[in-house]
Write a protein that holds these residues in place. Structure first.
Motif, short mmCIF file in Angstrom:
data_model
loop_
_atom_site.label_atom_id
_atom_site.label_comp_id
_atom_site.label_asym_id
_atom_site.label_seq_id
_atom_site.Cartn_x
_atom_site.Cartn_y
_atom_site.Cartn_z
N UNK A 191 0.87 -1.17 0.00
CA UNK A 191 0.00 0.00 0.00
C UNK A 191 0.90 1.22 0.00
N UNK A 192 0.34 2.37 -0.29
CA UNK A 192 1.12 3.60 -0.15
C UNK A 192 0.20 4.78 0.11
N UNK A 193 0.79 5.82 0.66
CA UNK A 193 0.00 7.00 0.96
C UNK A 193 0.90 8.15 1.35
N UNK A 194 0.25 9.28 1.65
CA UNK A 194 0.96 10.52 1.89
C UNK A 194 0.58 11.07 3.26
N UNK A 199 -3.22 6.48 -1.02
CA UNK A 199 -3.01 6.63 -2.46
C UNK A 199 -3.11 5.24 -3.08
N UNK A 200 -3.38 5.22 -4.37
CA UNK A 200 -3.42 3.95 -5.07
C UNK A 200 -2.02 3.58 -5.51
N UNK A 201 -1.68 2.31 -5.43
CA UNK A 201 -0.37 1.85 -5.90
C UNK A 201 -0.48 1.59 -7.40
N UNK A 202 0.23 2.37 -8.18
CA UNK A 202 0.11 2.23 -9.64
C UNK A 202 1.06 1.19 -10.21
N UNK A 213 2.39 -3.94 -12.04
CA UNK A 213 3.28 -4.97 -12.59
C UNK A 213 4.04 -5.70 -11.50
N UNK A 214 4.30 -4.99 -10.39
CA UNK A 214 5.13 -5.58 -9.34
C UNK A 214 4.67 -5.05 -7.98
N UNK A 215 3.36 -5.13 -7.73
CA UNK A 215 2.78 -4.47 -6.56
C UNK A 215 3.19 -5.10 -5.24
N UNK A 216 3.77 -6.31 -5.28
CA UNK A 216 4.15 -6.94 -4.03
C UNK A 216 5.45 -6.38 -3.48
N UNK A 217 6.26 -5.75 -4.33
CA UNK A 217 7.50 -5.20 -3.80
C UNK A 217 7.87 -3.83 -4.37
N UNK A 218 6.89 -3.14 -4.97
CA UNK A 218 7.13 -1.79 -5.46
C UNK A 218 5.90 -0.94 -5.15
N UNK A 219 6.15 0.33 -4.97
CA UNK A 219 5.00 1.22 -4.88
C UNK A 219 5.32 2.47 -5.66
N UNK A 220 4.26 3.10 -6.13
CA UNK A 220 4.43 4.35 -6.84
C UNK A 220 3.12 5.11 -6.78
N UNK A 221 3.19 6.36 -6.45
CA UNK A 221 2.00 7.20 -6.45
C UNK A 221 1.98 7.93 -7.78
N UNK A 222 0.87 7.83 -8.50
CA UNK A 222 0.78 8.47 -9.82
C UNK A 222 0.98 9.97 -9.67
N UNK A 223 1.76 10.57 -10.59
CA UNK A 223 2.02 12.02 -10.51
C UNK A 223 0.75 12.85 -10.40
N UNK A 224 -0.29 12.47 -11.16
CA UNK A 224 -1.54 13.25 -11.12
C UNK A 224 -2.17 13.16 -9.73
N UNK A 225 -2.06 11.99 -9.11
CA UNK A 225 -2.63 11.82 -7.78
C UNK A 225 -1.85 12.63 -6.75
N UNK A 226 -0.53 12.65 -6.93
CA UNK A 226 0.31 13.42 -6.02
C UNK A 226 0.00 14.92 -6.12
N UNK A 227 -0.25 15.37 -7.33
CA UNK A 227 -0.60 16.78 -7.53
C UNK A 227 -1.93 17.09 -6.85
N UNK A 228 -2.88 16.15 -6.97
CA UNK A 228 -4.18 16.33 -6.33
C UNK A 228 -4.02 16.40 -4.81
N UNK A 229 -3.16 15.54 -4.27
CA UNK A 229 -2.92 15.51 -2.82
C UNK A 229 -2.22 16.79 -2.36
N UNK A 230 -1.29 17.29 -3.20
CA UNK A 230 -0.61 18.54 -2.87
C UNK A 230 -1.60 19.69 -2.79
N UNK A 231 -2.57 19.66 -3.72
CA UNK A 231 -3.58 20.71 -3.77
C UNK A 231 -4.46 20.61 -2.51
N UNK A 232 -4.79 19.39 -2.15
CA UNK A 232 -5.60 19.14 -0.95
C UNK A 232 -4.87 19.67 0.29
#
Ligand SMILES: [Zn+2]
Length: 152
Positions: A24-27, A45-48, A51-70
């Motif tokens: 999982x991932x979040x801010x 946040x959603x883990x994008x 392909x490798x969700x068991x050992x990688x995480x990544x927050x989509x740039x658009x989602x990060x921008x939305x969270x920054x705005x929030x």
């Protein structure tokens, strides 16, 4: 030091149990005061990295921008990130380090062992640039009550 409420602490740990065996991932939104990152709100946040969700995480740039705005709307800053390590130690990996770019932010990692969150650690990304950045072990202080602004 990283400060967060017991509720927020349990929220981010429960998120790791929910997404197990994937990461999982979040801010973490909050304020930095006297060298401490104080969390006021945890944003999932959603883990994008499907392909490798068991050992990688990544927050989509658009989602990060939305969270920054929030955050800005709440007069808060991004003070950290969290993710889980399904059946792996609550220690940062080389990939975690390579992909950490927010100097001064806290990076929380929770080990989720067979579906249960156990160890949770925080690491502060220190340094002044990508060249000299490093992860430092950071104590976590859990508060019973919601963080309040210190009196002037
Ligand atoms: Zn990781």
């Amino acid at each position: 030091m990283l400060q967060l409420t017991h509720t927020d602490y349990e929220t981010l740990r429960a998120h790791g149990e929910e997404t197990y065996p994937h990461e999982c991932c979040g801010v973490l939104l909050g304020r930095s005061e006297d060298g401490a990152n104080i969390v006021h709100q945890v944003v999932r946040a959603g883990n994008t990295r499907t392909d490798s969700a068991h050992n990688r995480y990544q927050i989509a740039p658009a989602e990060l921008i939305r969270i920054q705005r929030q955050a800005r709307g709440l007069a808060l800053d991004i003070v950290g990130f969290y993710h889980s390590h399904p059946d792996h130690p609550a220690q940062w990996s080389q990939t975690d380090f390579a992909e950490a770019h927010w100097l001064g932010c806290s990076y929380i990692i929770t080990r989720v062992a067979q579906g249960k969150a156990d160890v949770t650690n925080s690491f502060r990304l220190s340094g002044t640039s990508e060249e000299d950045k490093s992860f430092q072990d950071e104590p976590i202080e859990i508060m019973i009550k919601q963080a309040v602004a210190s009196p002037a």
